[in-house]
Write an enzyme that holds these catalytic residues in place. Sequence first.
Site, mmCIF file in Angstrom:
data_model
loop_
_atom_site.group_PDB
_atom_site.id
_atom_site.type_symbol
_atom_site.label_atom_id
_atom_site.label_comp_id
_atom_site.label_asym_id
_atom_site.label_seq_id
_atom_site.Cartn_x
_atom_site.Cartn_y
_atom_site.Cartn_z
ATOM 1 N N PRO A 9 -20.086 -49.433 -35.755
ATOM 2 C CA PRO A 9 -21.350 -48.739 -35.529
ATOM 3 C C PRO A 9 -22.335 -48.803 -36.694
ATOM 4 O O PRO A 9 -21.951 -48.707 -37.854
ATOM 5 C CB PRO A 9 -20.910 -47.289 -35.296
ATOM 6 C CG PRO A 9 -19.559 -47.179 -35.897
ATOM 7 C CD PRO A 9 -18.933 -48.533 -35.723
ATOM 8 N N ASN A 10 -23.581 -48.976 -36.318
ATOM 9 C CA ASN A 10 -24.754 -48.963 -37.197
ATOM 10 C C ASN A 10 -24.903 -50.212 -38.061
ATOM 11 O O ASN A 10 -25.918 -50.359 -38.744
ATOM 12 C CB ASN A 10 -24.779 -47.704 -38.087
ATOM 13 C CG ASN A 10 -24.859 -46.438 -37.262
ATOM 14 O OD1 ASN A 10 -25.724 -46.333 -36.389
ATOM 15 N ND2 ASN A 10 -23.958 -45.505 -37.473
ATOM 16 N N ARG A 17 -32.724 -50.522 -42.635
ATOM 17 C CA ARG A 17 -32.760 -49.108 -43.047
ATOM 18 C C ARG A 17 -31.901 -48.940 -44.296
ATOM 19 O O ARG A 17 -30.952 -49.694 -44.489
ATOM 20 C CB ARG A 17 -32.167 -48.197 -41.964
ATOM 21 C CG ARG A 17 -32.776 -48.355 -40.599
ATOM 22 C CD ARG A 17 -33.852 -47.291 -40.358
ATOM 23 N NE ARG A 17 -34.076 -47.061 -38.943
ATOM 24 C CZ ARG A 17 -34.576 -47.951 -38.090
ATOM 25 N NH1 ARG A 17 -34.868 -49.152 -38.504
ATOM 26 N NH2 ARG A 17 -34.770 -47.628 -36.824
ATOM 27 N N TYR A 22 -27.387 -50.289 -48.658
ATOM 28 C CA TYR A 22 -26.721 -51.444 -48.053
ATOM 29 C C TYR A 22 -27.442 -52.782 -48.271
ATOM 30 O O TYR A 22 -27.015 -53.801 -47.745
ATOM 31 C CB TYR A 22 -26.519 -51.196 -46.554
ATOM 32 C CG TYR A 22 -25.537 -50.076 -46.273
ATOM 33 C CD1 TYR A 22 -24.182 -50.251 -46.538
ATOM 34 C CD2 TYR A 22 -25.955 -48.851 -45.772
ATOM 35 C CE1 TYR A 22 -23.273 -49.236 -46.311
ATOM 36 C CE2 TYR A 22 -25.054 -47.821 -45.527
ATOM 37 C CZ TYR A 22 -23.712 -48.030 -45.803
ATOM 38 O OH TYR A 22 -22.808 -47.028 -45.579
ATOM 39 N N ASN A 73 -14.971 -55.077 -39.856
ATOM 40 C CA ASN A 73 -15.656 -54.004 -40.575
ATOM 41 C C ASN A 73 -15.897 -52.919 -39.520
ATOM 42 O O ASN A 73 -16.872 -52.981 -38.764
ATOM 43 C CB ASN A 73 -16.972 -54.476 -41.185
ATOM 44 C CG ASN A 73 -17.635 -53.351 -41.988
ATOM 45 O OD1 ASN A 73 -17.186 -52.195 -41.966
ATOM 46 N ND2 ASN A 73 -18.715 -53.675 -42.696
ATOM 47 N N ALA A 76 -17.970 -46.669 -39.844
ATOM 48 C CA ALA A 76 -17.515 -45.266 -39.891
ATOM 49 C C ALA A 76 -16.233 -45.033 -39.092
ATOM 50 O O ALA A 76 -15.452 -44.122 -39.416
ATOM 51 C CB ALA A 76 -18.631 -44.350 -39.398
ATOM 52 N N GLU A 97 -9.115 -55.865 -42.925
ATOM 53 C CA GLU A 97 -10.180 -54.851 -42.978
ATOM 54 C C GLU A 97 -11.164 -55.223 -44.086
ATOM 55 O O GLU A 97 -10.747 -55.505 -45.214
ATOM 56 C CB GLU A 97 -9.555 -53.483 -43.288
ATOM 57 C CG GLU A 97 -10.603 -52.386 -43.445
ATOM 58 C CD GLU A 97 -10.004 -51.016 -43.774
ATOM 59 O OE1 GLU A 97 -8.786 -50.917 -44.070
ATOM 60 O OE2 GLU A 97 -10.785 -50.042 -43.744
ATOM 61 N N HIS A 99 -15.137 -54.224 -45.939
ATOM 62 C CA HIS A 99 -16.305 -53.340 -46.090
ATOM 63 C C HIS A 99 -17.259 -53.964 -47.092
ATOM 64 O O HIS A 99 -16.826 -54.597 -48.065
ATOM 65 C CB HIS A 99 -15.892 -51.957 -46.602
ATOM 66 C CG HIS A 99 -15.007 -51.229 -45.654
ATOM 67 N ND1 HIS A 99 -15.487 -50.586 -44.538
ATOM 68 C CD2 HIS A 99 -13.664 -51.075 -45.627
ATOM 69 C CE1 HIS A 99 -14.471 -50.056 -43.875
ATOM 70 N NE2 HIS A 99 -13.354 -50.345 -44.504
ATOM 71 N N ARG A 106 -16.980 -44.131 -53.218
ATOM 72 C CA ARG A 106 -18.043 -43.378 -52.535
ATOM 73 C C ARG A 106 -17.564 -41.966 -52.207
ATOM 74 O O ARG A 106 -16.649 -41.453 -52.849
ATOM 75 C CB ARG A 106 -18.505 -44.161 -51.290
ATOM 76 C CG ARG A 106 -19.060 -45.550 -51.649
ATOM 77 C CD ARG A 106 -19.632 -46.255 -50.449
ATOM 78 N NE ARG A 106 -20.754 -45.514 -49.874
ATOM 79 C CZ ARG A 106 -21.297 -45.787 -48.684
ATOM 80 N NH1 ARG A 106 -20.815 -46.789 -47.965
ATOM 81 N NH2 ARG A 106 -22.296 -45.081 -48.216
HETATM 82 O O1 CA2 Z 1 -19.304 -50.511 -46.655
HETATM 83 C C1 CA2 Z 1 -19.141 -50.743 -45.456
HETATM 84 O O2 CA2 Z 1 -19.112 -51.863 -44.972
HETATM 85 C C2 CA2 Z 1 -18.984 -49.564 -44.487
HETATM 86 O O3 CA2 Z 1 -18.045 -49.949 -43.487
HETATM 87 C C3 CA2 Z 1 -20.356 -49.323 -43.897
HETATM 88 C C4 CA2 Z 1 -20.380 -48.139 -42.952
HETATM 89 C C5 CA2 Z 1 -19.795 -46.891 -43.623
HETATM 90 O O4 CA2 Z 1 -19.724 -45.825 -42.694
HETATM 91 C C6 CA2 Z 1 -18.407 -47.163 -44.197
HETATM 92 O O5 CA2 Z 1 -17.965 -46.003 -44.856
HETATM 93 C C7 CA2 Z 1 -18.443 -48.321 -45.167
HETATM 94 C C8 CA2 Z 1 -21.818 -47.818 -42.536
HETATM 95 C C9 CA2 Z 1 -22.477 -48.931 -41.780
HETATM 96 C C10 CA2 Z 1 -23.842 -48.479 -41.408
HETATM 97 O O6 CA2 Z 1 -24.786 -49.307 -42.025
HETATM 98 C C11 CA2 Z 1 -26.055 -48.866 -42.120
HETATM 99 C C12 CA2 Z 1 -26.993 -49.816 -42.425
HETATM 100 C C13 CA2 Z 1 -28.294 -49.453 -42.562
HETATM 101 C C14 CA2 Z 1 -28.675 -48.149 -42.382
HETATM 102 C C15 CA2 Z 1 -27.737 -47.193 -42.066
HETATM 103 C C16 CA2 Z 1 -26.428 -47.556 -41.928
#
Ligand code: CA2
Length: 146
Positions: A9-10, A17, A22, A73, A76, A97, A99, A106
């Site tokens: 997700p996301n 964003r 990121y 990946n 969340a 896995e 990330h 974090r």
């Molecule tokens: O570091 C990573 O790859 C994560 O899997 C990214 C996830 C986060 O919840 C994990 O803890 C670590 C978040 C991906 C969402 O990405 C966004 C990108 C732009 C704006 C908002 C979120």
Amino acid sequence: MKILFLNGPNLNLLGTREPEVYGRTTLADIEAEVRSKAKLMQVEVEFRQSNQEGELVNWIQDAKGKFQVIVINAAAYSHTSIALRDAISAVGLPTIEIHLSNIHAREEFRHKSLIASVCRGQICGFGSKSYILGLESAIYVIESNK
Ligand code: CA2
């Protein structure tokens, strides 16, 4: 040799964003990087993203017999999803896995991954290079039959 890349997700928002967290690289940029490296290494890759837990579960289940390794990946869902963990465990395909960020550096709620213990290994903290390292690890797992 076929490797399935799954994104949770996301991750579709990458590069558009919160660039301070990121970066400015989009998921399409990352896919292009992975595809060009995969071509050099003569492996086939499929790249998918979903915001839905159930769709990711279905893709993991359907991967059996079609792909040799999954690189995921789970975003969340890594920290929350027993369903993803059970699917990875049930299907039994080697799964890596990955990330972008170093989840251990974090917020505390990101330190725990529910999928880590059913995965072959974890790569985190190298930005988009985590995907390339995921690809290389997948090839290593296939070639060394481990
Ligand atoms: O570091 C990573 O790859 C994560 O899997 C990214 C996830 C986060 O919840 C994990 O803890 C670590 C978040 C991906 C969402 O990405 C966004 C990108 C732009 C704006 C908002 C979120």
